[in-house]
Design a protein around this motif. Structure first.
Motif, PDB file in Angstrom:
ATOM      1  N   GLY A 104       0.846  -1.179   0.000  1.00 12.26           N
ATOM      2  CA  GLY A 104       0.000   0.000   0.000  1.00 12.26           C
ATOM      3  C   GLY A 104       0.886   1.235   0.000  1.00 12.26           C
ATOM      4  N   VAL A 105       0.514   2.235  -0.764  1.00 15.34           N
ATOM      5  CA  VAL A 105       1.300   3.464  -0.854  1.00 15.34           C
ATOM      6  C   VAL A 105       0.408   4.623  -0.444  1.00 15.34           C
ATOM      7  CG1 VAL A 105       2.650   4.937  -2.367  1.00 15.34           C
ATOM      8  CG2 VAL A 105       2.608   2.488  -2.767  1.00 15.34           C
ATOM      9  N   LEU A 106       0.812   5.307   0.619  1.00 14.38           N
ATOM     10  CA  LEU A 106       0.059   6.447   1.119  1.00 14.38           C
ATOM     11  C   LEU A 106       0.449   7.686   0.319  1.00 14.38           C
ATOM     12  CD1 LEU A 106      -1.864   6.867   3.570  1.00 14.38           C
ATOM     13  CD2 LEU A 106       0.108   7.741   4.788  1.00 14.38           C
ATOM     14  N   VAL A 107      -0.542   8.325  -0.327  1.00 19.98           N
ATOM     15  CA  VAL A 107      -0.285   9.525  -1.135  1.00 19.98           C
ATOM     16  C   VAL A 107      -1.239  10.636  -0.698  1.00 19.98           C
ATOM     17  CG1 VAL A 107       0.533   8.160  -3.099  1.00 19.98           C
ATOM     18  CG2 VAL A 107      -1.859   8.878  -3.031  1.00 19.98           C
ATOM     19  N   ASP A 108      -0.885  11.882  -1.026  1.00 18.60           N
ATOM     20  CA  ASP A 108      -1.708  13.027  -0.626  1.00 18.60           C
ATOM     21  C   ASP A 108      -3.044  13.051  -1.348  1.00 18.60           C
ATOM     22  OD1 ASP A 108       0.480  13.692   0.884  1.00 18.60           O
ATOM     23  OD2 ASP A 108       1.035  15.450  -0.301  1.00 18.60           O
ATOM     24  N   GLN A 109      -3.017  12.747  -2.652  1.00 17.33           N
ATOM     25  CA  GLN A 109      -4.244  12.843  -3.442  1.00 17.33           C
ATOM     26  C   GLN A 109      -4.043  12.108  -4.760  1.00 17.33           C
ATOM     27  OE1 GLN A 109      -5.141  16.887  -4.452  1.00 17.33           O
ATOM     28  NE2 GLN A 109      -6.951  16.365  -5.614  1.00 17.33           N
ATOM     29  N   VAL A 110      -5.020  11.285  -5.154  1.00 13.57           N
ATOM     30  CA  VAL A 110      -4.992  10.656  -6.473  1.00 13.57           C
ATOM     31  C   VAL A 110      -5.562  11.657  -7.457  1.00 13.57           C
ATOM     32  CG1 VAL A 110      -6.021   8.835  -7.879  1.00 13.57           C
ATOM     33  CG2 VAL A 110      -5.082   8.285  -5.658  1.00 13.57           C
ATOM     34  N   SER A 111      -4.962  11.726  -8.638  1.00 15.40           N
ATOM     35  CA  SER A 111      -5.369  12.722  -9.620  1.00 15.40           C
ATOM     36  C   SER A 111      -6.223  12.108 -10.730  1.00 15.40           C
ATOM     37  CB  SER A 111      -4.127  13.408 -10.206  1.00 15.40           C
ATOM     38  OG  SER A 111      -4.489  14.389 -11.140  1.00 15.40           O
ATOM     39  N   GLU A 112      -5.584  11.400 -11.670  1.00 10.83           N
ATOM     40  CA  GLU A 112      -6.320  10.877 -12.833  1.00 10.83           C
ATOM     41  C   GLU A 112      -5.522   9.772 -13.502  1.00 10.83           C
ATOM     42  OE1 GLU A 112      -6.571  13.957 -15.831  1.00 10.83           O
ATOM     43  OE2 GLU A 112      -4.509  14.572 -15.472  1.00 10.83           O
ATOM     44  N   VAL A 113      -6.132   9.144 -14.480  1.00 13.46           N
ATOM     45  CA  VAL A 113      -5.429   8.192 -15.341  1.00 13.46           C
ATOM     46  C   VAL A 113      -5.142   8.920 -16.647  1.00 13.46           C
ATOM     47  CG1 VAL A 113      -5.584   6.015 -16.599  1.00 13.46           C
ATOM     48  CG2 VAL A 113      -6.542   6.186 -14.291  1.00 13.46           C
ATOM     49  N   VAL A 114      -3.866   8.897 -17.060  1.00 20.71           N
ATOM     50  CA  VAL A 114      -3.475   9.587 -18.284  1.00 20.71           C
ATOM     51  C   VAL A 114      -2.736   8.637 -19.212  1.00 20.71           C
ATOM     52  CG1 VAL A 114      -3.303  11.865 -17.201  1.00 20.71           C
ATOM     53  CG2 VAL A 114      -1.285  10.415 -17.310  1.00 20.71           C
ATOM     54  N   ASP A 115      -2.787   8.947 -20.509  1.00 21.44           N
ATOM     55  CA  ASP A 115      -1.980   8.251 -21.505  1.00 21.44           C
ATOM     56  C   ASP A 115      -0.702   9.041 -21.693  1.00 21.44           C
ATOM     57  OD1 ASP A 115      -3.376   5.939 -22.482  1.00 21.44           O
ATOM     58  OD2 ASP A 115      -4.854   7.306 -23.346  1.00 21.44           O
ATOM     59  N   ILE A 116       0.431   8.375 -21.600  1.00 22.04           N
ATOM     60  CA  ILE A 116       1.710   9.022 -21.883  1.00 22.04           C
ATOM     61  C   ILE A 116       2.402   8.188 -22.961  1.00 22.04           C
ATOM     62  CG2 ILE A 116       3.912   9.860 -20.979  1.00 22.04           C
ATOM     63  CD1 ILE A 116       2.665   9.914 -18.186  1.00 22.04           C
ATOM     64  N   ASN A 117       2.651   8.797 -24.106  1.00 21.33           N
ATOM     65  CA  ASN A 117       3.335   8.112 -25.197  1.00 21.33           C
ATOM     66  C   ASN A 117       4.806   7.915 -24.857  1.00 21.33           C
ATOM     67  OD1 ASN A 117       1.029   8.095 -26.878  1.00 21.33           O
ATOM     68  ND2 ASN A 117       1.448  10.211 -27.466  1.00 21.33           N
ATOM     69  N   THR A 118       5.386   6.833 -25.370  1.00 17.81           N
ATOM     70  CA  THR A 118       6.800   6.572 -25.138  1.00 17.81           C
ATOM     71  C   THR A 118       7.639   7.768 -25.587  1.00 17.81           C
ATOM     72  OG1 THR A 118       6.419   4.210 -25.466  1.00 17.81           O
ATOM     73  CG2 THR A 118       8.695   4.964 -25.615  1.00 17.81           C
ATOM     74  N   SER A 119       7.260   8.402 -26.675  1.00 14.56           N
ATOM     75  CA  SER A 119       8.018   9.551 -27.189  1.00 14.56           C
ATOM     76  C   SER A 119       7.925  10.768 -26.267  1.00 14.56           C
ATOM     77  CB  SER A 119       7.533   9.929 -28.591  1.00 14.56           C
ATOM     78  OG  SER A 119       6.168  10.299 -28.553  1.00 14.56           O
ATOM     79  N   ASP A 120       6.958  10.762 -25.342  1.00 18.65           N
ATOM     80  CA  ASP A 120       6.798  11.874 -24.393  1.00 18.65           C
ATOM     81  C   ASP A 120       7.412  11.570 -23.028  1.00 18.65           C
ATOM     82  OD1 ASP A 120       5.475  13.498 -26.214  1.00 18.65           O
ATOM     83  OD2 ASP A 120       3.504  12.673 -25.684  1.00 18.65           O
ATOM     84  N   ILE A 121       8.193  10.497 -22.943  1.00 15.67           N
ATOM     85  CA  ILE A 121       8.863  10.149 -21.691  1.00 15.67           C
ATOM     86  C   ILE A 121      10.354  10.393 -21.867  1.00 15.67           C
ATOM     87  CG2 ILE A 121       9.376   8.324 -20.029  1.00 15.67           C
ATOM     88  CD1 ILE A 121       6.718   7.022 -20.830  1.00 15.67           C
ATOM     89  N   GLU A 122      10.904  11.199 -20.982  1.00 16.61           N
ATOM     90  CA  GLU A 122      12.322  11.516 -21.055  1.00 16.61           C
ATOM     91  C   GLU A 122      13.056  10.982 -19.846  1.00 16.61           C
ATOM     92  OE1 GLU A 122      13.261  15.528 -22.007  1.00 16.61           O
ATOM     93  OE2 GLU A 122      11.904  15.545 -23.729  1.00 16.61           O
ATOM     94  N   GLU A 123      14.358  10.875 -19.993  1.00 16.96           N
ATOM     95  CA  GLU A 123      15.224  10.428 -18.912  1.00 16.96           C
ATOM     96  C   GLU A 123      15.186  11.464 -17.787  1.00 16.96           C
ATOM     97  OE1 GLU A 123      19.829   8.899 -18.438  1.00 16.96           O
ATOM     98  OE2 GLU A 123      19.141   9.708 -20.341  1.00 16.96           O
ATOM     99  N   VAL A 124      15.349  10.988 -16.570  1.00 22.40           N
ATOM    100  CA  VAL A 124      15.371  11.884 -15.416  1.00 22.40           C
ATOM    101  C   VAL A 124      16.690  12.650 -15.441  1.00 22.40           C
ATOM    102  CG1 VAL A 124      15.296  12.015 -12.906  1.00 22.40           C
ATOM    103  CG2 VAL A 124      13.986  10.253 -14.099  1.00 22.40           C
ATOM    104  N   PRO A 125      16.639  13.984 -15.466  1.00 20.32           N
ATOM    105  CA  PRO A 125      17.895  14.725 -15.456  1.00 20.32           C
ATOM    106  C   PRO A 125      18.591  14.571 -14.113  1.00 20.32           C
ATOM    107  CG  PRO A 125      16.030  16.231 -15.347  1.00 20.32           C
ATOM    108  CD  PRO A 125      15.470  14.841 -15.501  1.00 20.32           C
ATOM    109  N   SER A 126      19.906  14.506 -14.126  1.00 22.09           N
ATOM    110  CA  SER A 126      20.639  14.320 -12.877  1.00 22.09           C
ATOM    111  C   SER A 126      20.846  15.645 -12.148  1.00 22.09           C
ATOM    112  CB  SER A 126      21.984  13.650 -13.146  1.00 22.09           C
ATOM    113  OG  SER A 126      22.735  14.425 -14.046  1.00 22.09           O
ATOM    114  N   VAL A 127      20.546  16.751 -12.808  1.00 24.13           N
ATOM    115  CA  VAL A 127      20.767  18.064 -12.213  1.00 24.13           C
ATOM    116  C   VAL A 127      19.724  18.343 -11.139  1.00 24.13           C
ATOM    117  CG1 VAL A 127      20.927  20.537 -12.668  1.00 24.13           C
ATOM    118  CG2 VAL A 127      21.656  18.891 -14.399  1.00 24.13           C
ATOM    119  N   GLY A 128      20.156  18.492  -9.899  1.00 32.22           N
ATOM    120  CA  GLY A 128      19.269  18.918  -8.827  1.00 32.22           C
ATOM    121  C   GLY A 128      18.248  17.897  -8.367  1.00 32.22           C
ATOM    122  N   ALA A 129      18.180  16.740  -8.989  1.00 30.63           N
ATOM    123  CA  ALA A 129      17.166  15.762  -8.590  1.00 30.63           C
ATOM    124  C   ALA A 129      17.562  15.049  -7.306  1.00 30.63           C
ATOM    125  CB  ALA A 129      16.932  14.753  -9.706  1.00 30.63           C
ATOM    126  N   GLY A 130      18.851  14.957  -7.047  1.00 35.72           N
ATOM    127  CA  GLY A 130      19.328  14.361  -5.801  1.00 35.72           C
ATOM    128  C   GLY A 130      18.903  12.920  -5.637  1.00 35.72           C
TER     129      GLY A 130
END
Length: 172
Positions: A104-130
């Protein structure tokens, strides 16, 4: 020093991303919106009684009894090192299944179900993400917003074995 080079150039990072496009459940932790692959979501439940368990990591809030199954509940805010807040009417639990395990994962609020195309997914930048960047498998772009895609195995199931104990001998 390579971080500054990446900022100035257009890169095709889609080949480096570990997650495919598809349907994602989005949810909030504070102002940030996260996403998890919908196929890993078993159900979404309102906040219910969570029983604390001694000697668990601080990000494990406890366990709940979900129709006879004992399910550990992780506070995702604590796991990500975010400030803890009081539960609200919007706080809920997303039940995730990975192989034979439930979490079980406790979250503040569930939002929605969305479609995300593979072409719209980018690598996580290493800058400032820690530290949080290791918990993300990619960043999805949807309209004018971004959704941080959770690396389910790393976040939820890279935990001490005692948390994932299936307890087959005691159930209902």
């Amino acid at each position: 020093m390579s971080d500054t080079e990446v900022l100035g150039q257009e890169t095709d990072s889609s080949s480096d991303v570990d997650v495919d496009g598809g349907k994602f459940l989005t949810f909030f932790l504070g102002e940030e919106e996260y996403a998890i692959e919908i196929l890993k979501v078993q159900e979404i439940i309102g906040l219910m009684k969570i029983t604390p368990v001694p000697k668990m990591p601080d990000y494990i809030r406890g366990v709940l009894n979900l129709r006879g199954k004992i399910v550990p509940v992780m506070n995702l805010r604590t796991r990500f090192g975010l400030e803890e807040i009081e539960d609200t009417d919007e706080t809920c639990i997303i039940v995730i299944q990975h192989e034979e395990y439930l979490m079980g994962v406790l979250v503040d609020q569930v939002s929605e179900v969305v479609d995300i195309n593979t072409s719209d997914i980018e690598e996580v930048p290493s800058v400032g993400a820690g530290e949080q960047s290791e918990y993300l498998s990619g960043i999805g772009k949807v309209d004018d917003s971004v959704k941080m895609i959770i690396e389910v195995h790393k976040v939820l199931f890279d935990v001490p074995e005692a948390v994932l104990d299936k307890s087959e001998d005691g159930g209902g």
